[in-house]
Enzyme design. Structure first.
Site, short mmCIF file in Angstrom:
data_model
loop_
_atom_site.label_atom_id
_atom_site.label_comp_id
_atom_site.label_asym_id
_atom_site.label_seq_id
_atom_site.Cartn_x
_atom_site.Cartn_y
_atom_site.Cartn_z
N LYS A 53 4.52 6.86 -7.49
CA LYS A 53 3.87 5.53 -7.82
C LYS A 53 2.01 5.67 -7.53
O LYS A 53 1.07 5.33 -7.97
CB LYS A 53 4.18 4.34 -5.91
CG LYS A 53 5.84 4.84 -6.57
CD LYS A 53 6.62 4.02 -4.89
CE LYS A 53 8.01 3.96 -5.35
NZ LYS A 53 8.12 2.87 -3.26
N GLN A 97 8.01 3.24 2.22
CA GLN A 97 9.02 3.80 2.21
C GLN A 97 9.83 3.86 2.93
O GLN A 97 9.28 4.59 3.44
CB GLN A 97 8.03 5.05 1.83
CG GLN A 97 9.21 5.88 0.59
CD GLN A 97 9.39 5.41 -0.99
OE1 GLN A 97 8.35 4.82 -0.90
NE2 GLN A 97 10.54 5.64 -1.62
N ASP A 120 6.72 -4.81 -2.77
CA ASP A 120 8.51 -4.41 -2.97
C ASP A 120 8.94 -5.72 -3.40
O ASP A 120 10.53 -5.64 -3.63
CB ASP A 120 8.53 -3.56 -1.55
CG ASP A 120 8.50 -2.33 -1.72
OD1 ASP A 120 8.55 -1.97 -3.37
OD2 ASP A 120 8.71 -1.28 -0.65
#
Ligand code: NDP
Length: 283
Positions: A53, A97, A120
């Site tokens: 990422k 995460q 997200d």
């Protein structure tokens, strides 16, 4: 017949270079998009995902700010960091995460991220918008699946789509996007009797189970579109999907490889969500 490959890695490279141009124009308005990544603990797979990422952000000109917290961090400590990031003007997107250590409530952490920075797309407000088909931030992997279908000019409307997996981050939201696109959608799970009888009816088959090689050639309708979301590490270290690629590619019309399929496009969608979040900020 051998299936056409939907090359997620190449699509992701194109997407990142398009995003770089948007970032350049945002910078001329004094805005550099910023993504904050938060990892709690030392899960090795998470470390690789975060690294990918960060790399994609760098390639697009997006600032990435990584926060590594010890696995022993309390929920209060993580929430305090998220609160700081919610209030930081240089941060336009925030992700925690997953997975987080068992003593932390992943749901509570996701809900603590400001809706406008929830790149997200896990916040209930963004998920609610997805259910309604209203504007909001879409979760990255489901959006990646839809963009890959669009790019391959595969129509969704009127087709029978079968989604294998019903998780909150992949199966359910991808099913909702397919419903929104006008597909007739069947969602399967680990209790579905005779899975192959259902998957053989699919014009579009999306598989997200985390079970290596679950979908074999005999479970796929000839000419079907097969999107493999799974990422599994075999004992040999090899990364494979949930679809037995070598045999299914001889039956399907289209197929995504693993690696190089949905994974890189998911990362590109995260960068896109961050750039879009920055573009919504009033200078
Ligand atoms: P979860 O473990 O949360 O969900 C898996 C789902 O698969 C569950 O709904 C489960 O059913 C179902 N399932 C498991 N076994 C079977 C089976 N034999 N037959 C039918 N359904 C089954 O996983 P995620 O959704 O988070 O992830 C799925 C996979 O996708 C993983 O390999 C993950 O690494 C990968 N992934 C890849 C991403 C990418 O960027 N490419 C992003 C996110 C995930 P039940 O609910 O009944 O238990």
């Amino acid at each position: 017949m051998t299936a056409q490959i939907i090359d997620g890695a190449a699509l992701a490279t194109d997407k990142i270079s398009q995003l770089k141009q948007i970032v350049t124009s945002l910078q001329s308005r004094g805005i550099t998009p910023g993504l904050a990544t938060v990892q709690v603990g030392d899960d090795p797979a998470s470390r690789i995902y975060v690294r990918n990422k960060v790399r994609a952000c760098t390639a697009a000109g997006v600032n990435s700010i990584h926060h590594d917290l010890p696995g022993s961090s309390s929920e209060g400590q993580v929430l305090q960091l998220l609160n700081q990031l919610n209030n930081a003007p240089s941060v336009h997107g925030i992700i925690v995460q997953l997975p987080v250590p068992a003593h932390l409530d992943a749901r509570r952490l996701s809900q603590a991220i400001a809706v406008a920075k929830d790149v997200d797309g896990f916040n209930w407000q963004n998920l609610g918008a997805l259910v309604e088909g209203a504007p909001g931030i879409l979760p990255c992997t489901p959006r990646a699946v839809m963009v890959m279908l669009e790019n391959a000019k595969i129509a969704v409307e009127g087709r029978h789509a079968v989604v294998v997996g019903r998780s909150n981050i992949v199966g359910k939201p991808v099913a909702l996007l397919l419903v929104g696109g006008g597909a007739t959608v069947t969602v399967c799970n680990s209790r579905t009797p005779d899975l192959g009888a259902i998957t053989r009816q699919a014009d579009i088959l999306v598989v997200a189970t985390g079970k290596a090689g679950l979908i074999t050639g005999g479970m796929v309708k000839p000419g079907a579109v097969v999107i493999d979301v799974g990422i599994n590490r075999l004992p040999t270290g090899k990364i494979v999907g949930d679809v037995a690629f070598e045999e299914v590619k001889e039956i399907a019309g289209w197929i995504t490889p693993v690696p190089g399929g949905v994974g890189p496009m998911t990362v590109a969608m995260l960068v896109e969500n961050t750039v879009n979040a920055a573009a919504r900020v009033q200078p």
